[in-house]
Design an enzyme around this catalytic site. Structure first.
Site, mmCIF file in Angstrom:
data_model
loop_
_atom_site.group_PDB
_atom_site.id
_atom_site.type_symbol
_atom_site.label_atom_id
_atom_site.label_comp_id
_atom_site.label_asym_id
_atom_site.label_seq_id
_atom_site.Cartn_x
_atom_site.Cartn_y
_atom_site.Cartn_z
ATOM 1 N N ASP A 199 20.945 55.486 -17.638
ATOM 2 C CA ASP A 199 21.407 56.843 -17.949
ATOM 3 C C ASP A 199 20.884 57.755 -16.840
ATOM 4 O O ASP A 199 19.698 58.076 -16.794
ATOM 5 C CB ASP A 199 20.856 57.248 -19.326
ATOM 6 N N GLN A 202 19.780 62.803 -15.659
ATOM 7 C CA GLN A 202 18.730 63.654 -15.073
ATOM 8 C C GLN A 202 18.225 63.114 -13.740
ATOM 9 O O GLN A 202 17.264 63.648 -13.190
ATOM 10 C CB GLN A 202 17.551 63.805 -16.050
#
Lengths: 408, 138
Positions: A199, A202
């Site tokens: 993921d 960020q």
């Protein structure tokens, strides 16, 4: 390095005032602001090239298609993907992970299989897997967090084993600022014939990403957190895995041949791009990637590393403040709480001074529970933020505390 | 502007909450979460006949949610079920701007919250919990 004062001029919104004070925008982990170059690209697209892509045999359709496909190439290069056919445009990280959980998960997961996550995940890298195991009988395992905000890698080595089919982990935590050792997790996954999903919501906006070096099989990110428009993000996946996957959404463009009772699927990446895509969003993301490349991701990371460390240091001087996450090797954001002012009230009081931060659970309720709190305040920095803005944050915090203290 | 939101009365209830705690064997025990921010409240109430004989609240939250919960306990103490329901409906309609806050009323201290739509859920959390508890047969 780049000149921050100079690049700030590219971001029109940074000139505005909030409640009569200059805007200090420190909510970049939620979404970034957009440079003029991206905004202009969107305007140009609608003023000069707007058409639906891929099937039109007219000039505008060709121009729009070329711009859309060029954006795909740019984003693929941006993450050092070996091949742009594995780069699928989506609405963002959430949709990208849902795509994998459906199209890969529903086909490949069986009872007894395990998916290994961490207890620090954003809901978008947790809930899609909860749904996948509910439908398949597989189960979720969680790598715990150590008290310093890093992952318990010894536990990871025990948890990732022959039953593991996939490991999914956030690259950089949106709460703790921890940068996780995803390369090591990918190695552990592959040793056990499992896949690795990263993921990158960020990380992609803030540091150089090389999917080959990370060794992952899937990488998901959101364009709007990296200077692009909302509603456009991407999933990169290894071609051989994507080819074996079922489609995610059915409809136009994702098909090759359609009969009344069955259909066959288009080639990659189109197999996963059903319906009219967010064309201007993808093209805007391409422009955002150009902007980031121009500044250099190494430079951006260095700027944010320094600024994050500066802010962390300044905040730590505030009496009684609790700072979350590791001491070092942090991403450019800081989560914190004050014992006497609730995060929600803090962000409201800071807003009064033009300082935009976020408060709440940051879509990480299990992590909040692990930390024994309901919410934190979070200041998240980006390439255009300055030390003066970090100082403004600290000054506003001190005043907020005085305001509350005056009633005690 | 902050003085309009964080009024003296709100801050007083926040820092010196009334009826904070638990009730053993309550008729109502309702836990509600504000999904926006993760704040939570638990409302307890005891009835004697038709009247609220005790009401307490627990949980954690911002100044607005805690002060509003504290003010609610004072407001509902001693009320009949029907009157409590009427109070809650009246408060919620004030918070949505449908009806005016009465002057000279402690609750008017929460008037400033209306200007901050994201905070209205903080103010109504405990009230919703009490209402849900009554509707669920408490």
């Amino acid at each position: 390095m780049y000149d921050v004062a100079e690049i700030r001029q590219n971001f029109p919104i940074l000139d505005r005032e909030v409640h009569g004070k200059p805007l200090v925008y420190l909510d970049n982990a939620a979404t970034s602001q957009k440079p003029r170059q991206v905004i202009q690209t969107l305007t140009d697209y609608y003023e000069k090239h707007n058409a639906n892509i891929h099937r039109g045999a007219h000039r505008l359709a060709e121009e729009a298609t070329a711009a859309y496909e060029e954006a795909r190439e740019k984003v693929a290069r941006f993450i050092s993907a070996p091949d742009s056919d594995g780069l699928i445009f989506t609405r963002g990280t959430t949709e990208s992970i849902n795509l994998v959980a459906h199209a890969w998960g529903r086909k490949n997961l069986r009872e007894g299989d395990e998916i290994v996550l961490t207890e620090t995940e954003h809901h978008s890298n947790l809930v899609p897997w909860q749904l996948a195991v509910r439908d398949t009988g597989a189960r979720l395992r969680f790598i715990p967090m150590l008290d310093d905000g890093t992952l318990d890698m010894e536990a990871a080595r025990r948890l990732i084993g022959p039953k593991t089919k996939l490991v999914a982990c956030t690259h950089a935590s949106n709460v703790l600022a921890t940068i996780n050792p995803v390369e090591e997790l990918a190695r552990l996954a592959h040793e056990n014939d499992a896949l690795m999903l990263v993921d990158g919501a960020q990380s992609a906006p803030h540091m150089p990403v090389d999917v080959e070096k990370l060794g992952c099989d899937f990488f998901a990110a959101s364009g709007h957190k990296m200077l692009g428009p909302t509603g456009a993000g991407f999933l990169w996946g290894r071609i051989e895995i994507l080819e074996e996957m079922e489609p995610f959404l059915g409809g136009g463009e994702m098909i090759r041949e359609v009969h009344l009772d069955h259909s066959t699927w288009n080639d990659l990446p189109y197999k996963f791009e059903a319906g009219t895509m967010n064309i201007e969003g993808a093209i805007g993301l391409g422009a955002a990637v150009d902007y980031l490349d121009e500044l250099g991701m190494e430079n951006i990371r260095e700027h944010e590393r320094r600024l994050g460390a500066y802010a962390h240091g300044r905040l730590s001087e505030i009496e009684g403040i609790v700072l979350y996450g590791p001491e070092k090797d942090r991403a450019g954001l800081v989560s914190f709480s004050l014992p006497d002012v609730h995060p929600h009230d803090l962000s409201q009081l800071l807003d009064e001074e033009g300082v935009a931060i976020r408060s709440g659970h940051h879509c990480c309720q299990p992590l909040m529970r692990r930390l024994g709190i309901a919410a934190t305040a979070r200041a998240s920095f980006y390439l255009y933020n300055t030390e003066e803005e970090a100082d403004a944050l600290v000054a506003a915090l001190v005043r907020a505390r005085e305001f509350f203290g005056a009633f005690a | 502007m902050m003085r309009e939101l964080y009024t003296q009365i709100i801050m007083d209830h926040y820092q010196r909450p009334r009826n904070r705690g638990e009730i053993d064997n309550p008729d109502i025990e309702e836990h509600l979460l504000n999904p926006l921010c993760g704040d939570e409240v638990t409302v307890y109430a005891l009835f004697e006949g038709d009247k609220v004989s005790d009401v307490k609240f627990g949980g954690r939250g911002c100044a607005i949610s805690q002060a509003s919960a504290s003010m609610m306990t004072e407001r509902l103490m001693g009320k009949s079920r029907e009157a409590a329901e009427k109070e809650i409906k009246g408060f919620k309609s004030m918070m949505t701007g449908e009806t005016e806050f009465p002057e000279m009323d402690d609750l008017a201290a929460l008037k400033g919250v209306i200007q901050y739509p994201s905070r209205i859920k903080c103010a109504t959390l405990a009230w919703n919990a009490f209402q849900k508890g009554m509707n669920d047969g408490g």
